[in-house]
Design an enzyme around this catalytic site. Structure first.
Site, mmCIF file in Angstrom:
data_model
loop_
_atom_site.group_PDB
_atom_site.id
_atom_site.type_symbol
_atom_site.label_atom_id
_atom_site.label_comp_id
_atom_site.label_asym_id
_atom_site.label_seq_id
_atom_site.Cartn_x
_atom_site.Cartn_y
_atom_site.Cartn_z
ATOM 1 N N HIS A 53 123.173 31.078 -52.659
ATOM 2 C CA HIS A 53 124.193 29.977 -52.209
ATOM 3 C C HIS A 53 125.018 29.520 -53.309
ATOM 4 O O HIS A 53 124.614 29.731 -54.732
ATOM 5 C CB HIS A 53 123.788 28.897 -51.567
ATOM 6 C CG HIS A 53 122.401 28.452 -51.992
ATOM 7 N ND1 HIS A 53 122.234 27.728 -53.185
ATOM 8 C CD2 HIS A 53 121.013 28.329 -51.591
ATOM 9 C CE1 HIS A 53 121.169 27.505 -53.344
ATOM 10 N NE2 HIS A 53 120.314 27.632 -52.182
HETATM 11 P P1 TYD Z 1 117.054 26.594 -49.332
HETATM 12 O O1 TYD Z 1 118.120 25.947 -49.838
HETATM 13 O O2 TYD Z 1 116.934 27.868 -48.648
HETATM 14 O O3 TYD Z 1 115.973 26.910 -50.709
HETATM 15 P P2 TYD Z 1 116.424 27.952 -51.944
HETATM 16 O O4 TYD Z 1 117.741 27.335 -52.569
HETATM 17 O O5 TYD Z 1 115.299 27.757 -52.935
HETATM 18 O O6 TYD Z 1 116.443 29.320 -51.493
HETATM 19 O O7 TYD Z 1 116.170 25.459 -48.670
HETATM 20 C C1 TYD Z 1 115.081 25.836 -47.923
HETATM 21 C C2 TYD Z 1 114.806 24.652 -46.983
HETATM 22 O O8 TYD Z 1 114.428 23.427 -47.455
HETATM 23 C C3 TYD Z 1 115.825 24.622 -46.066
HETATM 24 O O9 TYD Z 1 115.639 24.215 -44.755
HETATM 25 C C4 TYD Z 1 116.681 23.216 -46.436
HETATM 26 C C5 TYD Z 1 115.514 22.376 -47.085
HETATM 27 N N1 TYD Z 1 115.666 21.624 -48.125
HETATM 28 C C6 TYD Z 1 115.927 20.334 -47.914
HETATM 29 O O10 TYD Z 1 115.728 19.618 -46.919
HETATM 30 N N2 TYD Z 1 116.167 19.460 -49.020
HETATM 31 C C7 TYD Z 1 116.477 20.091 -50.370
HETATM 32 O O11 TYD Z 1 116.994 19.418 -51.148
HETATM 33 C C8 TYD Z 1 116.469 21.423 -50.563
HETATM 34 C C9 TYD Z 1 116.930 22.077 -51.700
HETATM 35 C C10 TYD Z 1 116.094 22.215 -49.397
#
Ligand code: TYD
Length: 138
Positions: A53
């Site tokens: 992302h």
């Molecule tokens: P995600 O963005 O997929 O993690 P990564 O960037 O490591 O691949 O996030 C995983 C889950 O956690 C998603 O449901 C969103 C949630 N999340 C939060 O609630 N707060 C946060 O600060 C982050 C980074 C993720």
């Protein structure tokens, strides 16, 4: 500015002594933003790719405080890979840079410092949409 200049690898000062090591990161001093959020990723392994992302609003510092992982960053034109394998090194990821984190070692703890509170709406999770917003693809 090249992508490497936009996403510098930072080396933090180690204040260790004979008792062990200590790394301090103060917002707006050692890194270019005030820290609003901290999260960490662990129990990922070499088979998963995380991230995938870009963020319209958030800036990040990624640090492997234990173990190691790799981060691939791209702006849609250039790309490079950083191996995070020391607790005193980190990579700065500004707004609108696409990132993938992968090749996590089993003991990897990837610490992330962020400039914002979490807001899902500022995430771009579709690479075609990212290229559009970057003005690279119609
Ligand atoms: P995600 O963005 O997929 O993690 P990564 O960037 O490591 O691949 O996030 C995983 C889950 O956690 C998603 O449901 C969103 C949630 N999340 C939060 O609630 N707060 C946060 O600060 C982050 C980074 C993720």
């Amino acid at each position: 500015m090249s992508l490497r200049e936009k996403c510098p690898v930072l080396k933090f000062r180690d204040l260790g002594d004979e008792r062990g090591k200590l790394v301090v990161i103060e917002g707006t001093q050692a890194i270019p933003f005030a820290i609003q959020r901290v999260f960490y990723i662990y129990d990922s392994d070499s088979t998963v790719v995380r991230g995938q992302h870009a963020n319209r609003e958030s800036e990040f510092i990624l640090i492997n405080v234990a173990g190691q992982s790799k981060v691939r960053v791209t702006d849609g034109k250039e790309e490079f890979i950083v191996e995070l394998n020391k607790p005193m090194m980190g990579v700065y990821i500004p707004k609108m840079i696409w990132k993938d984190m992968y090749d996590f070692s089993s003991e990897s703890v990837l610490l992330v410092l962020a400039s914002t509170h979490y807001n899902d709406k500022e995430y771009i999770r579709d690479y075609d949409e990212y290229l559009k917003e970057m003005g690279i693809r119609k």
